[in-house]
Scaffold this motif. Structure first.
Motif, PDB file in Angstrom:
ATOM      1  N   GLN A   1       0.827  -1.207   0.000  1.00 20.68           N
ATOM      2  CA  GLN A   1       0.000   0.000   0.000  1.00 20.68           C
ATOM      3  C   GLN A   1       0.867   1.265   0.000  1.00 20.68           C
ATOM      4  O   GLN A   1       0.572   2.237  -0.699  1.00 20.68           O
ATOM      5  N   LEU A   2       1.934   1.257   0.809  1.00 19.60           N
ATOM      6  CA  LEU A   2       2.852   2.410   0.836  1.00 19.60           C
ATOM      7  C   LEU A   2       3.502   2.617  -0.525  1.00 19.60           C
ATOM      8  O   LEU A   2       3.602   3.734  -1.018  1.00 19.60           O
ATOM      9  N   TYR A   3       3.956   1.515  -1.111  1.00 15.56           N
ATOM     10  CA  TYR A   3       4.586   1.611  -2.426  1.00 15.56           C
ATOM     11  C   TYR A   3       3.605   2.206  -3.438  1.00 15.56           C
ATOM     12  O   TYR A   3       3.965   3.105  -4.205  1.00 15.56           O
ATOM     13  N   ASN A   4       2.364   1.708  -3.440  1.00 11.76           N
ATOM     14  CA  ASN A   4       1.364   2.201  -4.398  1.00 11.76           C
ATOM     15  C   ASN A   4       1.057   3.684  -4.180  1.00 11.76           C
ATOM     16  O   ASN A   4       0.980   4.461  -5.136  1.00 11.76           O
ATOM     17  N   LYS A   5       0.878   4.094  -2.935  1.00 12.50           N
ATOM     18  CA  LYS A   5       0.580   5.494  -2.632  1.00 12.50           C
ATOM     19  C   LYS A   5       1.768   6.399  -2.995  1.00 12.50           C
ATOM     20  O   LYS A   5       1.593   7.487  -3.521  1.00 12.50           O
ATOM     21  N   TYR A   6       2.970   5.928  -2.707  1.00 10.98           N
ATOM     22  CA  TYR A   6       4.182   6.686  -3.018  1.00 10.98           C
ATOM     23  C   TYR A   6       4.311   6.874  -4.536  1.00 10.98           C
ATOM     24  O   TYR A   6       4.540   7.978  -5.026  1.00 10.98           O
TER      25      TYR A   6
ATOM     26  N   GLU B   1       1.933   6.640  -6.798  1.00 11.65           N
ATOM     27  CA  GLU B   1       0.818   7.474  -7.244  1.00 11.65           C
ATOM     28  C   GLU B   1       1.097   8.960  -6.967  1.00 11.65           C
ATOM     29  O   GLU B   1       0.857   9.821  -7.816  1.00 11.65           O
ATOM     30  N   SER B   2       1.633   9.234  -5.805  1.00 11.38           N
ATOM     31  CA  SER B   2       1.939  10.616  -5.436  1.00 11.38           C
ATOM     32  C   SER B   2       2.946  11.230  -6.394  1.00 11.38           C
ATOM     33  O   SER B   2       2.773  12.369  -6.854  1.00 11.38           O
ATOM     34  N   PHE B   3       3.994  10.502  -6.730  1.00  9.62           N
ATOM     35  CA  PHE B   3       5.009  11.047  -7.625  1.00  9.62           C
ATOM     36  C   PHE B   3       4.558  11.060  -9.074  1.00  9.62           C
ATOM     37  O   PHE B   3       4.944  11.948  -9.838  1.00  9.62           O
ATOM     38  N   GLU B   4       3.730  10.119  -9.484  1.00  7.71           N
ATOM     39  CA  GLU B   4       3.183  10.180 -10.837  1.00  7.71           C
ATOM     40  C   GLU B   4       2.307  11.416 -10.999  1.00  7.71           C
ATOM     41  O   GLU B   4       2.371  12.096 -12.022  1.00  7.71           O
TER      42      GLU B   4
END
Length: 198
Positions: free
Chosen positions: A64-69, A71-74
């Protein structure tokens, strides 16, 4: 202490810490006034992420952290790309505005505005080329005006004492040195260029 359980960090709490770190990083990347990461900042982020990724299921939030991270940078990269494309479309008209363009800012010695303009246009591909050309033209014109002024003054004083001509040369040299110092300060302060590196 060795047998003591670590407190479980839920996703929302840990992500809030991550978002603060991401916001700080974005501000630093964009040149906004933001202090650099301290060792305490690094440790807090690292420890929070490590703990969240090594908690026992169902509290292991690594994916979940990886996905949110990601997504945030994209989102950040996409927004910067859109901003850059919009700015590139209007760059020339903005720079050439009679009362607020680059030449006007140089003429009026508005150092803070020049610094903001530099930061804004440095974000777009080839955005600094027109500023560089305008800067070069402005400095060349000011230097040429000083030369013309010295030539006119010298031709008017030829009939007078030779001492005056030597004095005029000194005045001219001081004006050239002042011009040089003024624009070196612009380059180092507004454009944040280290002349020893360039």
């Amino acid at each position: 202490m060795a047998g003591q359980e670590r407190r479980t960090i839920d996703l929302e709490e840990g992500w809030a810490v991550m978002q603060k770190g991401i916001t700080k990083l974005k501000n630093i990347l964009e040149g906004k006034p933001e202090p650099q990461f301290s060792s305490e900042d690094y440790m807090m982020l690292y420890t929070t992420i490590y703990n969240m990724c090594t908690q026992k299921p169902p509290h292991d939030y690594s994916q979940q952290l990886y996905n949110k991270y990601r997504e945030s940078f994209e989102e950040y990269i996409t927004s910067m790309k859109v901003q850059n494309e919009s700015l590139a479309q209007y760059a020339t008209p903005l720079l050439e505005k009679e009362h607020s363009g680059c030449s006007a800012l140089l003429r009026d010695d508005t150092v803070e505005d020049l610094s903001r303009m530099y930061r804004l246009f440095s974000k777009i591909t080839r955005g600094l080329e027109p500023i560089s050309n305008m800067f070069k033209t402005h400095v060349t014109n000011e230097g040429a005006a000083l030369v013309k002024q010295a030539e006119d003054s010298a031709s008017n004083k030829k009939l007078e004492k030779k001492d005056m001509i030597g004095m005029q040369e000194q005045v001219f040299l001081w004006k050239i040195i002042e011009l040089h110092d003024k624009y070196v300060a612009y380059v180092t302060q507004c454009l944040h260029v280290d002349l020893w590196i360039s």
